[in-house]
Design an enzyme around this catalytic site. Structure first.
Site, PDB file in Angstrom:
ATOM      1  N   HIS A   1     -62.524  40.215  58.796  1.00  0.00           N
ATOM      2  CA  HIS A   1     -63.371  40.726  57.708  1.00  0.00           C
ATOM      3  C   HIS A   1     -64.773  40.144  57.832  1.00  0.00           C
ATOM      4  CE1 HIS A   1     -62.078  36.850  56.150  1.00  0.00           C
ATOM      5  NE2 HIS A   1     -62.885  36.942  55.101  1.00  0.00           N
TER       6      HIS A   1
ATOM      7  N   HIS B   1     -66.829  38.213  56.193  1.00  0.00           N
ATOM      8  CA  HIS B   1     -67.372  37.025  55.548  1.00  0.00           C
ATOM      9  C   HIS B   1     -67.845  36.107  56.680  1.00  0.00           C
ATOM     10  CE1 HIS B   1     -65.309  37.476  51.366  1.00  0.00           C
ATOM     11  NE2 HIS B   1     -66.501  38.022  51.402  1.00  0.00           N
TER      12      HIS B   1
ATOM     13  N   ASP C   1     -67.911  33.084  57.487  1.00  0.00           N
ATOM     14  CA  ASP C   1     -67.094  32.048  58.125  1.00  0.00           C
ATOM     15  C   ASP C   1     -66.079  32.630  59.111  1.00  0.00           C
ATOM     16  OD1 ASP C   1     -65.920  33.090  55.749  1.00  0.00           O
ATOM     17  OD2 ASP C   1     -64.540  31.405  55.599  1.00  0.00           O
ATOM     18  N   HIS C   2     -66.047  33.959  59.201  1.00  0.00           N
ATOM     19  CA  HIS C   2     -65.122  34.594  60.152  1.00  0.00           C
ATOM     20  C   HIS C   2     -65.820  35.358  61.275  1.00  0.00           C
ATOM     21  CE1 HIS C   2     -61.351  33.828  57.846  1.00  0.00           C
ATOM     22  NE2 HIS C   2     -62.266  33.591  56.923  1.00  0.00           N
TER      23      HIS C   2
ATOM     24  N   HIS D   1     -58.387  41.162  49.799  1.00  0.00           N
ATOM     25  CA  HIS D   1     -59.462  40.182  49.692  1.00  0.00           C
ATOM     26  C   HIS D   1     -60.657  40.828  48.984  1.00  0.00           C
ATOM     27  CE1 HIS D   1     -61.089  36.314  50.507  1.00  0.00           C
ATOM     28  NE2 HIS D   1     -61.962  36.688  51.410  1.00  0.00           N
TER      29      HIS D   1
ATOM     30  N   ASP E   1     -58.296  36.511  55.461  1.00  0.00           N
ATOM     31  CA  ASP E   1     -58.122  35.885  54.147  1.00  0.00           C
ATOM     32  C   ASP E   1     -57.390  36.870  53.235  1.00  0.00           C
ATOM     33  OD1 ASP E   1     -59.795  34.032  55.314  1.00  0.00           O
ATOM     34  OD2 ASP E   1     -61.388  34.225  53.874  1.00  0.00           O
TER      35      ASP E   1
ATOM     36  N   HIS F   1     -57.273  27.529  56.913  1.00  0.00           N
ATOM     37  CA  HIS F   1     -58.340  28.009  56.021  1.00  0.00           C
ATOM     38  C   HIS F   1     -58.402  27.149  54.756  1.00  0.00           C
ATOM     39  CE1 HIS F   1     -60.802  30.970  53.717  1.00  0.00           C
ATOM     40  NE2 HIS F   1     -61.268  31.243  54.911  1.00  0.00           N
TER      41      HIS F   1
END
EC number: 3.1.26.11
Lengths: 305, 305
Positions: free
Chosen positions: A62, A64, A66-67, A142, A210, A268
């Site tokens: 996805h 975000h 941090d990914h 999410h 997530d 995570h």
């Protein structure tokens, strides 16, 4: 055939000293994959001595940061090092726009082809397949469209017992026996059951991050050998987990138990937790065969009868 | 007043084990600045125990990934940690587009204001100024528009010798003396030269990366206390330096010598060099007071008479 998952990052949202953002390296036989690519994923690959260039497919769960914020840098380095093999990226709709914006201004003309595929997010779908393996999406719940990934070996072949075969058997006959078919050879019938061992079990790995705790995930990951499930919070922070669409360690353990998986990895982790053992203990109360997905740790799914 | 530069990354183009991409933290008095923001800059800040939140201004030299790919992640973390102070980013035209593309898809609504200013690239221009300090661009010669940055303290004030002053002197009189003005007090003239020490020297730091060797830089950085100059290659790789618009260690030493700077830092080392001491020795042949800009090293410019 090897089936190894190496954890590159275990941290949620922001880096913590010693903890990196989400990324995992998956090696199945001679194929290499990357799941998610948080900032500094390339640094982690270099630190762990994993070649960037053997990665064929990248799966992004996805959008975000941090990914996926490590993706432009990883591609840049592949380019600087003159990669020529194509790279296949499976990510959410919109990833192309982000990458194009980055490379437009850096005036980068990549030395290799990038094939970008939008992940389907509504239903599980096979997004990659080869002779031995499928990768399927796992729809997750999410704040933005998000999918997990299920790596599953295809049905394997019967294993020939060479000393039970007559000599001079043609190649085609071998292949038929391996598929579980009886054959005729020099006027005699050979029953595959007499000259083979049953196929080894197909192995599977599910990556779920997530996501809010969702029962619908249980059927999707049912019986997998190894399940990585996000476990951002302790259950005492359930409210926070619900608000931010994340899972607690207790809930991750419940998914593993109800899905009857072989082993559970949790990761995570929220930056608020210094000692991750509390998260581990909480998940183990539900599902004892649980481990922490810590940076640099490698998990192998062994061949089984 | 402190004047400290901390090196966060020394590597050119791609990360090397133990070497990060370009970024430097500058602390002048109680103000904090960041120059460039390669991938994993936030990791380096965290590793070195430097708070992200005290950084007020970020200066980006140019839009090559190794100098700004860490910006989206840094801003995301500031946002996650609920920064409220505004952030001022001075970067090349186009940076806004890259940041917007990143934040559009991550659905990030930043908790703080970001003010983005385009760097002028043709002529040196003051792009930031406060009571004590100016930051000026240094036009550089690279494959994309690129500027260095010159941090310079303003002319300082005369230093009062308290025991030489009569008691009861009003605040305004103090300020006039510090400016170097004579004053009248209770019918008597006080000459500033009799009651003050001369101002301390204004200190200066010049950051020059990335750039081809260019004589025009010499006049821009003339006499600075500390010069950081990129030194991507050994001089035996001059052809490569010319093709890629970079500088050799020999050339960086020449700039420092001709500009009569106080000290030279070299950095932005090509990944091809394992032992950086060869680069250091080459630069020192031209300019002995040279140091390597290694990760975690801090350079202080001391107050001088």
């Amino acid at each position: 055939m090897s089936f190894e998952i190496t954890i590159l990052g275990s941290s949620a949202a922001v880096p913590v000293k010693g903890r990196h953002m989400t990324s995992q390296h998956v090696r199945i036989g001679n194929q290499q994959f990357l799941i998610d690519c948080g900032e500094a994923t390339q640094h982690q690959l270099i630190n762990l001595g994993i070649s960037l260039h053997k990665i064929e497919h990248i799966f992004i769960s996805h959008l975000h940061g941090d990914h996926f914020f490590g993706l432009p840098g990883l591609l840049s380095t592949m380019n600087m090092q003159r990669r020529t093999d194509p790279l296949y990226i499976h990510g959410p709709r919109g990833l192309d726009e982000v990458l194009l914006a980055n490379f437009k201004h850096t005036k980068t003309d990549l030395s290799f082809k990038v094939f970008l595929y939008d992940n389907p997010t509504m239903f599980p779908e096979v997004i990659y397949e080869n002779e031995k393996l499928t990768v399927e999406t796992i729809p997750l719940t999410h704040r933005v469209p998000c999918t997990g990934f299920l790596f599953r070996e295809k049905q394997k072949q019967y294993r020939i017992i060479p000393e039970k075969l007559p000599s001079g058997l043609p190649f085609e006959a071998f292949r038929a026996l391996k598929r579980g078919e009886d054959i005729d050879f020099q006027g005699e019938q050979i029953f595959y059951k007499n000259v083979t061992l049953p196929p080894r079990k197909s192995r599977s790995y599910a990556f779920c991050s997530d996501t809010k705790y969702s029962k619908s995930v249980i059927s999707k990951v049912y019986g997998v050998d190894l399940l990585y499930h996000e476990s951002t919070f302790m259950h005492r922070h359930l409210d926070r987990a619900n608000t931010t669409f994340h899972t607690t360690a207790h809930q991750a353990g419940t998914v593993a138990k109800e899905a009857k998986v072989g082993e559970l990895l949790i990761g995570h982790f929220s930056a608020r937790y210094g000692d991750l053992n509390n998260l581990l203990e909480e998940a183990r109360e539900e599902f004892p065969n649980t481990e922490l997905a810590k940076e640099g740790k490698q998990f192998t799914i062994l061949e089984r009868e």
